[in-house]
Design a protein around this motif. Structure first.
Motif, PDB file in Angstrom:
ATOM      1  N   LEU A   6       0.859  -1.185   0.000  1.00 18.12           N
ATOM      2  CA  LEU A   6       0.000   0.000   0.000  1.00 18.12           C
ATOM      3  C   LEU A   6       0.892   1.230   0.000  1.00 18.12           C
ATOM      4  N   ARG A   7       0.713   2.071  -0.994  1.00 20.05           N
ATOM      5  CA  ARG A   7       1.503   3.299  -1.055  1.00 20.05           C
ATOM      6  C   ARG A   7       0.679   4.449  -0.487  1.00 20.05           C
ATOM      7  N   ILE A   8       1.226   5.160   0.472  1.00 21.88           N
ATOM      8  CA  ILE A   8       0.611   6.380   0.994  1.00 21.88           C
ATOM      9  C   ILE A   8       1.678   7.452   0.939  1.00 21.88           C
ATOM     10  N   ALA A   9       1.405   8.494   0.144  1.00 16.37           N
ATOM     11  CA  ALA A   9       2.412   9.529  -0.083  1.00 16.37           C
ATOM     12  C   ALA A   9       3.697   8.858  -0.555  1.00 16.37           C
ATOM     13  N   ASN A  10       4.801   9.066   0.152  1.00 18.27           N
ATOM     14  CA  ASN A  10       6.066   8.480  -0.294  1.00 18.27           C
ATOM     15  C   ASN A  10       6.423   7.213   0.455  1.00 18.27           C
ATOM     16  N   SER A  11       5.502   6.671   1.194  1.00 20.14           N
ATOM     17  CA  SER A  11       5.782   5.477   1.989  1.00 20.14           C
ATOM     18  C   SER A  11       5.008   4.284   1.441  1.00 20.14           C
ATOM     19  N   VAL A  12       5.591   3.109   1.609  1.00 20.93           N
ATOM     20  CA  VAL A  12       4.933   1.870   1.180  1.00 20.93           C
ATOM     21  C   VAL A  12       4.824   0.942   2.383  1.00 20.93           C
ATOM     22  N   PHE A  13       3.640   0.388   2.582  1.00 19.16           N
ATOM     23  CA  PHE A  13       3.392  -0.474   3.739  1.00 19.16           C
ATOM     24  C   PHE A  13       2.930  -1.853   3.272  1.00 19.16           C
ATOM     25  N   PRO A  14       3.483  -2.916   3.871  1.00 17.85           N
ATOM     26  CA  PRO A  14       2.981  -4.251   3.565  1.00 17.85           C
ATOM     27  C   PRO A  14       1.562  -4.406   4.122  1.00 17.85           C
ATOM     28  N   VAL A  15       0.743  -5.136   3.393  1.00 18.51           N
ATOM     29  CA  VAL A  15      -0.649  -5.355   3.814  1.00 18.51           C
ATOM     30  C   VAL A  15      -1.014  -6.828   3.640  1.00 18.51           C
ATOM     31  N   ALA A  16      -1.575  -7.402   4.684  1.00 14.87           N
ATOM     32  CA  ALA A  16      -2.133  -8.756   4.609  1.00 14.87           C
ATOM     33  C   ALA A  16      -3.638  -8.655   4.849  1.00 14.87           C
ATOM     34  N   VAL A  17      -4.350  -9.650   4.377  1.00 10.01           N
ATOM     35  CA  VAL A  17      -5.815  -9.647   4.493  1.00 10.01           C
ATOM     36  C   VAL A  17      -6.287 -10.970   5.086  1.00 10.01           C
ATOM     37  N   THR A  18      -7.200 -10.887   6.026  1.00  6.95           N
ATOM     38  CA  THR A  18      -7.864 -12.091   6.518  1.00  6.95           C
ATOM     39  C   THR A  18      -9.327 -11.755   6.798  1.00  6.95           C
ATOM     40  N   TYR A  19     -10.032 -12.710   7.338  1.00  2.00           N
ATOM     41  CA  TYR A  19     -11.445 -12.493   7.621  1.00  2.00           C
ATOM     42  C   TYR A  19     -11.627 -11.657   8.884  1.00  2.00           C
ATOM     43  N   HIS A  20     -12.754 -10.990   8.950  1.00  2.00           N
ATOM     44  CA  HIS A  20     -13.135 -10.291  10.173  1.00  2.00           C
ATOM     45  C   HIS A  20     -13.472 -11.351  11.221  1.00  2.00           C
ATOM     46  N   PRO A  21     -13.121 -11.120  12.486  1.00  2.00           N
ATOM     47  CA  PRO A  21     -13.422 -12.131  13.507  1.00  2.00           C
ATOM     48  C   PRO A  21     -14.890 -12.539  13.541  1.00  2.00           C
ATOM     49  N   ASN A  22     -15.783 -11.618  13.276  1.00  2.00           N
ATOM     50  CA  ASN A  22     -17.204 -11.997  13.301  1.00  2.00           C
ATOM     51  C   ASN A  22     -17.558 -12.952  12.161  1.00  2.00           C
ATOM     52  N   ASP A  23     -16.824 -12.858  11.045  1.00  2.75           N
ATOM     53  CA  ASP A  23     -17.087 -13.770   9.917  1.00  2.75           C
ATOM     54  C   ASP A  23     -16.866 -15.218  10.349  1.00  2.75           C
ATOM     55  N   LEU A  24     -15.872 -15.424  11.212  1.00  5.16           N
ATOM     56  CA  LEU A  24     -15.504 -16.793  11.600  1.00  5.16           C
ATOM     57  C   LEU A  24     -16.571 -17.433  12.473  1.00  5.16           C
ATOM     58  N   TRP A  25     -17.254 -16.614  13.234  1.00  6.48           N
ATOM     59  CA  TRP A  25     -18.284 -17.159  14.113  1.00  6.48           C
ATOM     60  C   TRP A  25     -19.604 -17.329  13.373  1.00  6.48           C
ATOM     61  N   GLU A  26     -19.723 -16.617  12.278  1.00  5.05           N
ATOM     62  CA  GLU A  26     -20.927 -16.797  11.451  1.00  5.05           C
ATOM     63  C   GLU A  26     -20.751 -17.958  10.481  1.00  5.05           C
ATOM     64  N   ASN A  27     -19.526 -18.297  10.169  1.00  9.57           N
ATOM     65  CA  ASN A  27     -19.255 -19.375   9.216  1.00  9.57           C
ATOM     66  C   ASN A  27     -18.029 -20.166   9.693  1.00  9.57           C
ATOM     67  N   GLU A  28     -18.284 -21.293  10.298  1.00  4.39           N
ATOM     68  CA  GLU A  28     -17.220 -22.129  10.874  1.00  4.39           C
ATOM     69  C   GLU A  28     -16.163 -22.516   9.837  1.00  4.39           C
ATOM     70  N   GLU A  29     -16.584 -22.631   8.611  1.00  2.00           N
ATOM     71  CA  GLU A  29     -15.650 -23.089   7.570  1.00  2.00           C
ATOM     72  C   GLU A  29     -14.531 -22.079   7.301  1.00  2.00           C
ATOM     73  N   LEU A  30     -14.719 -20.871   7.766  1.00  2.00           N
ATOM     74  CA  LEU A  30     -13.696 -19.858   7.526  1.00  2.00           C
ATOM     75  C   LEU A  30     -12.580 -19.901   8.562  1.00  2.00           C
ATOM     76  N   LYS A  31     -12.762 -20.673   9.635  1.00  2.00           N
ATOM     77  CA  LYS A  31     -11.753 -20.681  10.705  1.00  2.00           C
ATOM     78  C   LYS A  31     -10.421 -21.235  10.208  1.00  2.00           C
ATOM     79  N   ARG A  32     -10.467 -22.300   9.440  1.00  2.00           N
ATOM     80  CA  ARG A  32      -9.197 -22.877   8.982  1.00  2.00           C
ATOM     81  C   ARG A  32      -8.448 -21.917   8.051  1.00  2.00           C
ATOM     82  N   PRO A  33      -9.103 -21.370   7.003  1.00  2.00           N
ATOM     83  CA  PRO A  33      -8.351 -20.426   6.166  1.00  2.00           C
ATOM     84  C   PRO A  33      -7.870 -19.201   6.951  1.00  2.00           C
ATOM     85  N   ALA A  34      -8.649 -18.761   7.925  1.00  2.00           N
ATOM     86  CA  ALA A  34      -8.197 -17.622   8.730  1.00  2.00           C
ATOM     87  C   ALA A  34      -6.938 -17.998   9.522  1.00  2.00           C
ATOM     88  N   TRP A  35      -6.921 -19.219  10.037  1.00  2.00           N
ATOM     89  CA  TRP A  35      -5.741 -19.672  10.770  1.00  2.00           C
ATOM     90  C   TRP A  35      -4.536 -19.746   9.836  1.00  2.00           C
TER      91      TRP A  35
END
Ligand code: SF4
Length: 263
Positions: A218-247
């Motif tokens: 992610l570039r902001i002005a002159n800086s670049v930041f690493p970004v990772a993406v995972t599920y929102h914690p509430n998603d995991l409790w609404e859908n058990e199948e997402l727990k493994r990929p989140a882990w």
């Protein structure tokens, strides 16, 4: 186009001159507005980065670039004050309390969720209640803690009505605050928790299958930041199948943090 995709990001650049870039930007603006029912949105920023291809979008932020100029005088307190006084979008009318964020001042990880919910709105703190407990469990599993080495916030700082996700114009209005926080705190890595956060921050319509499992930039002005993406914690409790990929996401994040411990 998904309503969660506020901004297209352009990485097309090879051999384009200034006129061609301007023409392409105008075309993309028209296309974007047409896809949103002809509504004329705010002027968008396009990244015509000439650098070799990266493994992810690297959007620039005009608002943050401007703010970065005086970043040396910025502070969490001044950002929070500006947020608390902000009326830049309609969410100022639906909040009880704005939620600027909280956590370590020198964080390893900056966790970004979507918008404050009812509990966050009531107490003014991010990831409150069950959502917070769930997030803390996720962080603890890889040796992180919400106040010890993380900073928590959202892509918008005020509660949206009826539990809806923030609208593109709302995330756009609020982006400068988030960018100021990222620039000021300079986290080792940003972790987007949930699709809304990821799409808003990275200005993409890509889905979780595309966004997860890699480290983006992610570039902001002159800086670049690493970004990772995972599920929102509430998603995991609404859908058990997402727990493994989140882990799996968390394990990859831990490996990345260990490998970049001295940077
Ligand atoms: Fe301001 Fe962000 Fe709250 Fe909108 S959501 S009123 S832009 S602080």
């Amino acid at each position: 186009m998904s309503p969660l995709a506020p901004h297209p990001v352009i990485g097309l650049n090879k051999g384009m001159n200034a006129d061609e870039k301007s023409t392409l930007a105008s075309f993309l603006d028209l296309s974007y507005d047409a896809l949103h029912g002809g509504y004329r949105g705010a002027k968008r920023e396009y990244n015509f980065d000439e650098s070799p291809g990266q493994d992810s979008p690297a959007p620039d932020s005009g608002a943050a670039a401007t703010l970065a100029a005086d970043n040396g005088n910025d502070s969490l307190e001044s950002i929070a004050t500006d947020i608390n006084n902000c009326t830049a979008c309609g969410l100022c009318h639906t909040r009880a309390r704005a939620v600027p964020g909280e956590g370590a001042k020198n964080p390893l990880v900056m966790v970004i969720g979507n918008s404050p919910g009812i509990e966050e709105d009531a107490c003014g703190l991010p990831f409150a209640g069950l959502s917070g407990e769930r997030l803390e469990k996720m962080l603890m599993a890889i040796g992180l803690s919400r106040n010890g080495n993380c900073f928590l916030t959202g892509v918008v700082k005020c509660k949206a009505p009826d539990k809806r996700v923030p609208l593109p114009e709302e995330t756009t209005s609020c982006a400068a605050f988030l960018h100021r926080q990222i620039l000021l705190l300079s986290p080792r890595i940003v972790l987007c928790a949930g699709l809304t956060a990821a799409q808003s921050l990275l200005r993409t319509a890509d889905d979780m299958n595309v966004l997860r499992g890699k480290i983006m930039k992610l570039r902001i002005a002159n800086s670049v930041f690493p970004v990772a993406v995972t599920y929102h914690p509430n998603d995991l409790w609404e859908n058990e199948e997402l727990k493994r990929p989140a882990w799996e996401d968390l394990k990859k994040l831990k490996i990345w943090l260990d490998a970049n411990a001295n940077e």
